[in-house]
Design a protein around this motif. Structure first.
Motif, PDB file in Angstrom:
ATOM      1  N   ARG A  11       0.825  -1.208   0.000  1.00  0.00           N
ATOM      2  CA  ARG A  11       0.000   0.000   0.000  1.00  0.00           C
ATOM      3  C   ARG A  11       0.860   1.259   0.000  1.00  0.00           C
ATOM      4  NH1 ARG A  11      -3.511  -2.699   4.635  1.00  0.00           N
ATOM      5  NH2 ARG A  11      -4.973  -3.902   3.384  1.00  0.00           N
ATOM      6  N   LEU A  12       1.972   1.193   0.696  1.00  0.00           N
ATOM      7  CA  LEU A  12       2.857   2.356   0.796  1.00  0.00           C
ATOM      8  C   LEU A  12       3.457   2.715  -0.568  1.00  0.00           C
ATOM      9  CD1 LEU A  12       4.011   4.293   2.928  1.00  0.00           C
ATOM     10  CD2 LEU A  12       5.923   2.706   3.217  1.00  0.00           C
ATOM     11  N   LEU A  13       3.769   1.710  -1.351  1.00  0.00           N
ATOM     12  CA  LEU A  13       4.374   1.958  -2.660  1.00  0.00           C
ATOM     13  C   LEU A  13       3.429   2.676  -3.624  1.00  0.00           C
ATOM     14  CD1 LEU A  13       6.315  -1.396  -3.153  1.00  0.00           C
ATOM     15  CD2 LEU A  13       7.306   0.864  -2.812  1.00  0.00           C
ATOM     16  N   LYS A  14       2.144   2.705  -3.292  1.00  0.00           N
ATOM     17  CA  LYS A  14       1.191   3.409  -4.151  1.00  0.00           C
ATOM     18  C   LYS A  14       1.143   4.911  -3.860  1.00  0.00           C
ATOM     19  CE  LYS A  14      -1.742  -0.683  -4.720  1.00  0.00           C
ATOM     20  NZ  LYS A  14      -3.086  -1.273  -4.504  1.00  0.00           N
ATOM     21  N   ILE A  15       1.787   5.324  -2.772  1.00  0.00           N
ATOM     22  CA  ILE A  15       1.842   6.749  -2.437  1.00  0.00           C
ATOM     23  C   ILE A  15       3.060   7.366  -3.118  1.00  0.00           C
ATOM     24  CG2 ILE A  15       2.034   8.442  -0.574  1.00  0.00           C
ATOM     25  CD1 ILE A  15       0.772   6.421   1.305  1.00  0.00           C
ATOM     26  N   GLU A  16       2.853   8.352  -3.952  1.00  0.00           N
ATOM     27  CA  GLU A  16       3.957   8.960  -4.700  1.00  0.00           C
ATOM     28  C   GLU A  16       4.586  10.130  -3.962  1.00  0.00           C
ATOM     29  OE1 GLU A  16       2.666   9.985  -8.597  1.00  0.00           O
ATOM     30  OE2 GLU A  16       2.719   7.896  -9.309  1.00  0.00           O
ATOM     31  N   HIS A  17       3.802  10.841  -3.145  1.00  0.00           N
ATOM     32  CA  HIS A  17       4.315  12.040  -2.488  1.00  0.00           C
ATOM     33  C   HIS A  17       5.372  11.677  -1.448  1.00  0.00           C
ATOM     34  CE1 HIS A  17       4.362  15.819  -0.209  1.00  0.00           C
ATOM     35  NE2 HIS A  17       3.913  16.370  -1.322  1.00  0.00           N
ATOM     36  N   GLY A  18       6.524  12.316  -1.572  1.00  0.00           N
ATOM     37  CA  GLY A  18       7.638  12.005  -0.695  1.00  0.00           C
ATOM     38  C   GLY A  18       8.592  11.014  -1.323  1.00  0.00           C
ATOM     39  N   ARG A  19       8.154  10.400  -2.443  1.00  0.00           N
ATOM     40  CA  ARG A  19       9.024   9.476  -3.165  1.00  0.00           C
ATOM     41  C   ARG A  19       9.317  10.049  -4.549  1.00  0.00           C
ATOM     42  NH1 ARG A  19       5.921   5.186  -4.243  1.00  0.00           N
ATOM     43  NH2 ARG A  19       7.710   3.875  -4.773  1.00  0.00           N
ATOM     44  N   TYR A  20       8.372   9.896  -5.482  1.00  0.00           N
ATOM     45  CA  TYR A  20       8.549  10.449  -6.825  1.00  0.00           C
ATOM     46  C   TYR A  20       8.171  11.924  -6.890  1.00  0.00           C
ATOM     47  CZ  TYR A  20       8.697   5.501  -8.012  1.00  0.00           C
ATOM     48  OH  TYR A  20       9.031   4.182  -8.052  1.00  0.00           O
ATOM     49  N   VAL A  21       7.202  12.322  -6.076  1.00  0.00           N
ATOM     50  CA  VAL A  21       6.702  13.698  -6.087  1.00  0.00           C
ATOM     51  C   VAL A  21       7.162  14.423  -4.824  1.00  0.00           C
ATOM     52  CG1 VAL A  21       4.645  15.156  -6.143  1.00  0.00           C
ATOM     53  CG2 VAL A  21       4.678  12.989  -7.425  1.00  0.00           C
ATOM     54  N   GLU A  22       7.872  15.510  -5.007  1.00  0.00           N
ATOM     55  CA  GLU A  22       8.310  16.386  -3.913  1.00  0.00           C
ATOM     56  C   GLU A  22       8.929  15.625  -2.740  1.00  0.00           C
ATOM     57  OE1 GLU A  22       5.004  18.845  -2.834  1.00  0.00           O
ATOM     58  OE2 GLU A  22       4.896  19.812  -4.799  1.00  0.00           O
ATOM     59  N   PRO A  23      10.002  14.885  -2.976  1.00  0.00           N
ATOM     60  CA  PRO A  23      10.683  14.236  -1.843  1.00  0.00           C
ATOM     61  C   PRO A  23      11.269  15.296  -0.917  1.00  0.00           C
ATOM     62  CG  PRO A  23      12.043  14.133  -3.811  1.00  0.00           C
ATOM     63  CD  PRO A  23      10.718  14.689  -4.241  1.00  0.00           C
ATOM     64  N   GLU A  24      11.154  15.065   0.377  1.00  0.00           N
ATOM     65  CA  GLU A  24      11.637  16.044   1.348  1.00  0.00           C
ATOM     66  C   GLU A  24      12.895  15.594   2.074  1.00  0.00           C
ATOM     67  OE1 GLU A  24       8.433  18.639   3.173  1.00  0.00           O
ATOM     68  OE2 GLU A  24       7.419  16.695   3.107  1.00  0.00           O
ATOM     69  N   ILE A  25      13.143  14.293   2.080  1.00  0.00           N
ATOM     70  CA  ILE A  25      14.339  13.738   2.707  1.00  0.00           C
ATOM     71  C   ILE A  25      15.061  12.879   1.669  1.00  0.00           C
ATOM     72  CG2 ILE A  25      15.215  12.182   4.495  1.00  0.00           C
ATOM     73  CD1 ILE A  25      12.865  12.983   6.243  1.00  0.00           C
ATOM     74  N   PHE A  26      16.379  13.014   1.630  1.00  0.00           N
ATOM     75  CA  PHE A  26      17.171  12.230   0.677  1.00  0.00           C
ATOM     76  C   PHE A  26      18.095  11.270   1.427  1.00  0.00           C
ATOM     77  CE2 PHE A  26      16.463  16.254  -1.716  1.00  0.00           C
ATOM     78  CZ  PHE A  26      15.695  15.719  -2.742  1.00  0.00           C
ATOM     79  N   SER A  27      18.221  10.052   0.879  1.00  0.00           N
ATOM     80  CA  SER A  27      19.169   9.074   1.411  1.00  0.00           C
ATOM     81  C   SER A  27      19.318   7.945   0.399  1.00  0.00           C
ATOM     82  CB  SER A  27      18.686   8.512   2.754  1.00  0.00           C
ATOM     83  OG  SER A  27      17.696   7.513   2.560  1.00  0.00           O
ATOM     84  N   ALA A  28      20.246   7.058   0.689  1.00  0.00           N
ATOM     85  CA  ALA A  28      20.454   5.901  -0.181  1.00  0.00           C
ATOM     86  C   ALA A  28      19.517   4.749   0.154  1.00  0.00           C
ATOM     87  CB  ALA A  28      21.906   5.433  -0.079  1.00  0.00           C
ATOM     88  N   LEU A  29      18.779   4.869   1.259  1.00  0.00           N
ATOM     89  CA  LEU A  29      17.819   3.831   1.658  1.00  0.00           C
ATOM     90  C   LEU A  29      16.405   4.334   1.399  1.00  0.00           C
ATOM     91  CD1 LEU A  29      19.397   2.706   5.060  1.00  0.00           C
ATOM     92  CD2 LEU A  29      19.500   1.497   2.879  1.00  0.00           C
ATOM     93  N   GLN A  30      15.611   3.539   0.653  1.00  0.00           N
ATOM     94  CA  GLN A  30      14.254   3.927   0.296  1.00  0.00           C
ATOM     95  C   GLN A  30      13.368   2.694   0.220  1.00  0.00           C
ATOM     96  OE1 GLN A  30      14.946   5.729  -3.486  1.00  0.00           O
ATOM     97  NE2 GLN A  30      16.098   7.450  -2.656  1.00  0.00           N
ATOM     98  N   VAL A  31      12.050   2.894   0.354  1.00  0.00           N
ATOM     99  CA  VAL A  31      11.137   1.749   0.309  1.00  0.00           C
ATOM    100  C   VAL A  31      11.183   1.046  -1.043  1.00  0.00           C
ATOM    101  CG1 VAL A  31       9.539   2.571   2.063  1.00  0.00           C
ATOM    102  CG2 VAL A  31       9.191   3.243  -0.311  1.00  0.00           C
ATOM    103  N   ASP A  32      11.594   1.754  -2.089  1.00  0.00           N
ATOM    104  CA  ASP A  32      11.705   1.126  -3.410  1.00  0.00           C
ATOM    105  C   ASP A  32      12.630  -0.093  -3.389  1.00  0.00           C
ATOM    106  OD1 ASP A  32      10.325   3.407  -3.920  1.00  0.00           O
ATOM    107  OD2 ASP A  32      11.442   3.969  -5.706  1.00  0.00           O
ATOM    108  N   MET A  33      13.534  -0.146  -2.416  1.00  0.00           N
ATOM    109  CA  MET A  33      14.485  -1.247  -2.345  1.00  0.00           C
ATOM    110  C   MET A  33      13.798  -2.562  -1.988  1.00  0.00           C
ATOM    111  SD  MET A  33      17.495   0.772  -0.267  1.00  0.00           S
ATOM    112  CE  MET A  33      18.613  -0.616  -0.273  1.00  0.00           C
ATOM    113  N   GLY A  34      12.613  -2.480  -1.399  1.00  0.00           N
ATOM    114  CA  GLY A  34      11.889  -3.684  -1.021  1.00  0.00           C
ATOM    115  C   GLY A  34      12.072  -4.033   0.446  1.00  0.00           C
TER     116      GLY A  34
END
Length: 389
Positions: free
Chosen positions: A217-240
């Motif tokens: 369900r989280l992967l369906k939310i774009e805001h904060g990931r693809y749209v207007e990310p507010e925090i940057f790092s090498a670890l992201q939910v996209d990694m699985g």
């Protein structure tokens, strides 16, 4: 002088260069271990070069390519050491240029961290053409909690891909932003927004650790990931889920019934007793603010973190203000540090200290001192207000 890739037979000479420059006191003691150095030589993520003069290795330097997200094109410059007897022949700048060339245009932003116990690494970074961009007080646990300067430089398309018109910072960030932009020879005009409202942080939601079911369900939310990310790092939910679990990343997920509202991710580094906020996802302001507060509380109560850090998008004044009101302070301003979709956003590195203010012995170069004078007073004042100080 000949610059070439490192070879296994260079290991002893490289270790000797570190001993000549640092004795037995280099920040990463593994550099004195031949097997550890050998693994670095054969790593797919490291470009390691040496400078050879009449058959003798007189300088060494490496570019670590997995410092950021896979598409950030960030290179961390490290393992840089020069034989003092080789003199100032521009070896550092030549070595950096060769490392960037060897990266095959994979590096648009390069950075290095310099110790403050002596000015050697600060001077090396400056000779490399890497300018100071921030001061990180008491960032790493060594003999004591040592402070570092972060140095950096933009290469290739790094400058072109910035969109400075999108930057909006809170007043506390402005002095750092102007200094960093000036140091990189960029236009130092920056939009400043005062009286920014932080994210509401007293929401009433079900907040639970991340599960595989919630991940879908989280992967369906774009805001904060693809749209207007507010925090940057090498670890992201996209990694699985499996990768995040393997790297010991914590995520808290806010839900209203079966509806996932957002999540916050953070990572605890045990040796340095540091928690880094790594991702903030969601379209609901109250959910984001509440999750942010709970992540900070977890860092402080569950992990007893001594330092908290966060790389914040310079286009997000609300998150800057939210963290400020939670005790974070700006420590560095890094133009064009990361890549997102079509441009390279600037990054505000914010930190919160939860230890007694004690910087230990320090030696600073003139250009480094400019950052110390901006950053250190606010952290010292905040430290004095801690209950145990």
């Amino acid at each position: 002088m000949n610059i070439r890739p490192v070879r296994e037979e260079d290991i002893e000479a490289i270790i000797n260069l570190f001993r000549i420059n640092y004795g037995e006191d280099y920040a990463i003691p593994e550099f004195y271990d031949p097997m550890w150095v050998k693994r670095g030589i054969y790593s797919d993520h490291i470009i390691w070069l040496v400078v050879e003069d009449e058959g003798r290795v007189v300088a060494s330097g490496a570019c670590i390519l997995n410092a950021g997200d896979y598409n950030d094109n960030i290179g961390e410059i490290g393992r840089v050491v020069v034989d003092p007897e080789a003199g100032d022949k521009g070896l550092g700048r030549s070595l950096l240029a060769a490392l960037i060339d060897a990266s095959d245009e994979r590096v648009e932003f390069a950075f290095a961290e310099a110790r403050t116990t002596h000015p050697k690494t600060q001077k090396i970074c400056e000779r490399l053409g890497m300018v100071p961009l921030g001061f990180l007080p008491m960032a790493y646990q060594m003999t004591w909690r040592e402070s570092f300067f972060i140095h950096g430089q933009l290469f290739g398309n790094g400058r072109v891909l910035r969109e400075p018109g999108d930057v909006v910072v809170i007043p506390e960030v402005e002095p750092l932003a102007k200094l960093s932009l000036n140091n990189l020879g960029l236009d130092d005009s920056v939009a400043v927004q005062a009286k920014v409202k932080p994210y509401p942080s007293e929401g009433k939601f079900d907040v639970k650790p991340l599960t595989g079911e919630a991940m879908v369900r989280l992967l369906k939310i774009e805001h904060g990931r693809y749209v207007e990310p507010e925090i940057f790092s090498a670890l992201q939910v996209d990694m699985g889920y499996a990768q995040l679990h393997a790297r010991r990343a914590d995520y808290l997920v806010a839900q209203a019934g079966d509806h996932v509202l957002g999540a916050v991710g953070f990572h605890f580094e045990e040796h340095d007793k540091t928690v880094r906020l790594i991702e903030l996802i969601g379209e609901d302001d109250t959910a984001q603010g509440t999750l942010l507060r709970m992540a900070v509380e977890s860092a402080e109560q569950k992990y007893n973190a001594e330092v908290l850090t966060c790389d914040v998008n310079a286009e997000s004044p609300r998150l800057q203000q939210s963290l400020l009101e939670m005790g974070f302070l700006p420590a560095a301003y890094i133009p064009g540090m990361v890549f997102h979709r079509t441009h390279r956003p600037d990054v505000v590195k914010m930190m919160k200290l939860r230890v007694k203010w004690d910087l230990g012995p320090m030696e600073l170069t003139d250009i480094s001192r400019e950052y110390f004078d901006i950053v250190a007073p606010a952290f010292e004042k905040a430290a004095k207000e801690l209950p145990h100080c």
